[in-house]
Scaffold this motif. Structure first.
Motif, PDB file in Angstrom:
ATOM      1  N   ASP A   1       0.948  -1.343   0.173  1.00  2.00           N
ATOM      2  CA  ASP A   1       0.030   0.107  -0.130  1.00  2.00           C
ATOM      3  C   ASP A   1       0.977   1.239   0.049  1.00  2.00           C
ATOM      4  O   ASP A   1       0.648   2.343  -0.468  1.00  2.00           O
ATOM      5  N   PHE A   2       2.075   1.078   0.681  1.00  7.39           N
ATOM      6  CA  PHE A   2       2.930   2.324   0.707  1.00  7.39           C
ATOM      7  C   PHE A   2       4.432   1.732   0.627  1.00  7.39           C
ATOM      8  O   PHE A   2       4.648   0.674   0.554  1.00  7.39           O
TER       9      PHE A   2
ATOM     10  N   ASP B   1       3.318  -0.166   6.259  1.00  7.80           N
ATOM     11  CA  ASP B   1       2.025  -0.172   6.071  1.00  7.80           C
ATOM     12  C   ASP B   1       1.423   1.282   6.332  1.00  7.80           C
ATOM     13  O   ASP B   1       0.256   1.599   5.854  1.00  7.80           O
TER      14      ASP B   1
ATOM     15  N   ARG C   1      -2.564   3.037  -7.259  1.00  7.27           N
ATOM     16  CA  ARG C   1      -3.224   2.650  -5.913  1.00  7.27           C
ATOM     17  C   ARG C   1      -2.811   3.256  -4.911  1.00  7.27           C
ATOM     18  O   ARG C   1      -3.182   3.884  -3.929  1.00  7.27           O
ATOM     19  N   TRP C   2      -1.137   3.540  -4.806  1.00  8.74           N
ATOM     20  CA  TRP C   2      -0.646   4.139  -3.812  1.00  8.74           C
ATOM     21  C   TRP C   2      -1.039   5.806  -3.731  1.00  8.74           C
ATOM     22  O   TRP C   2      -1.224   6.205  -2.966  1.00  8.74           O
TER      23      TRP C   2
ATOM     24  N   ASN D   1      -4.364   5.781  -2.159  1.00  5.92           N
ATOM     25  CA  ASN D   1      -4.039   5.705  -0.563  1.00  5.92           C
ATOM     26  C   ASN D   1      -3.542   7.004   0.109  1.00  5.92           C
ATOM     27  O   ASN D   1      -3.774   7.458   1.023  1.00  5.92           O
TER      28      ASN D   1
ATOM     29  N   GLU E   1      -6.124   9.665   0.440  1.00  6.47           N
ATOM     30  CA  GLU E   1      -7.130   9.462   1.895  1.00  6.47           C
ATOM     31  C   GLU E   1      -6.612   9.747   3.126  1.00  6.47           C
ATOM     32  O   GLU E   1      -7.251   9.626   4.047  1.00  6.47           O
TER      33      GLU E   1
END
Length: 223
Positions: A142-143, A147, A186-187, A190, A193
């Motif tokens: 995710d990163f 996490d 996707r990153w 993330n 957000e």
């Protein structure tokens, strides 16, 4: 002892905003001084006489310059909410990828903006090849580095901006597409957000104006 902490920067510059983001992630009180880069203050020139650039962090009258150096100084001085990995190998890898972003991807992307025709196409292809290496490093995560948001994510936030602004900067939507770079896309989602990340984003038009002014400086510089 009361901490005296000042950040000299400009809200249009990603290098400055990454310091603001680190300070907010660690909840470190500080004074922010907005600089006019076309009319630099005597204080900025005093605190950074070597490069005469932002950002500069001044801690109890001791200046620290260069954004990645500042990030490491912040992390070593205020231990809460660490942004660098605690494992020595992972820390070395974080430094490696952060430097790859600043020393490879960003200079190549800048060249792609100010060049034209075939030369631009060559630079665009080169930056895409470099982005593929970031894509591979991020695959399944995710990163970068864990996490949550940390050193590489803070440095790489500028890549997220360039990814979103590809049409405005390069005149094309086909350079960095979600199909080509699903992990990076996707990153970026993330990052968007995270409230504190959004707080430390420059307004789009202001940042684009800043980038374009820098490109004009490059074009007009003596060869």
């Amino acid at each position: 002892m009361v901490e005296d902490l000042k950040l000299y920067g400009t809200s249009a510059c990603s290098y400055s905003l990454r310091i603001e983001l680190a300070l907010k992630l660690k909840k470190i009180p500080h004074d922010y001084i907005e600089e006019d880069l076309f009319n630099k203050s005597p204080s900025l020139l005093k605190y950074n006489p070597v490069h005469k650039k932002i950002p500069v962090l001044v801690h109890n009258e001791k200046p620290v310059a260069e954004s990645q150096v500042i990030l490491e100084y912040i992390d070593e001085t205020w231990k809460n909410n660490p942004i660098l990995p605690q494992d020595f190998y992972e820390r070395a890898m974080a430094r490696f990828w952060a430097r790859f972003i600043d020393e490879k991807i960003l200079p190549t992307a800048q060249k792609a903006i100010y060049l034209e025709g075939k030369e631009r196409e060559v630079m665009i292809e080169e930056v895409c090849e470099q982005m593929k290496l970031l894509e591979k490093e991020l695959d399944g995560k995710d990163f970068f580095g864990g996490d949550g948001i940390g050193f590489v994510n803070i440095v790489g936030n500028v890549v997220a901006f360039w990814f979103r602004m590809k049409r405005e900067l390069l005149g094309s939507d086909q350079v960095c597409t979600p199909e080509k770079f699903p992990s990076l896309s996707r990153w970026i989602g993330n990052l968007q957000e995270i409230d504190v990340v959004n707080e430390c984003m420059s307004p789009t038009e202001k940042h684009l104006a800043y980038v374009r002014s820098r490109i004009e400086d490059i074009k007009s510089a003596p060869k």
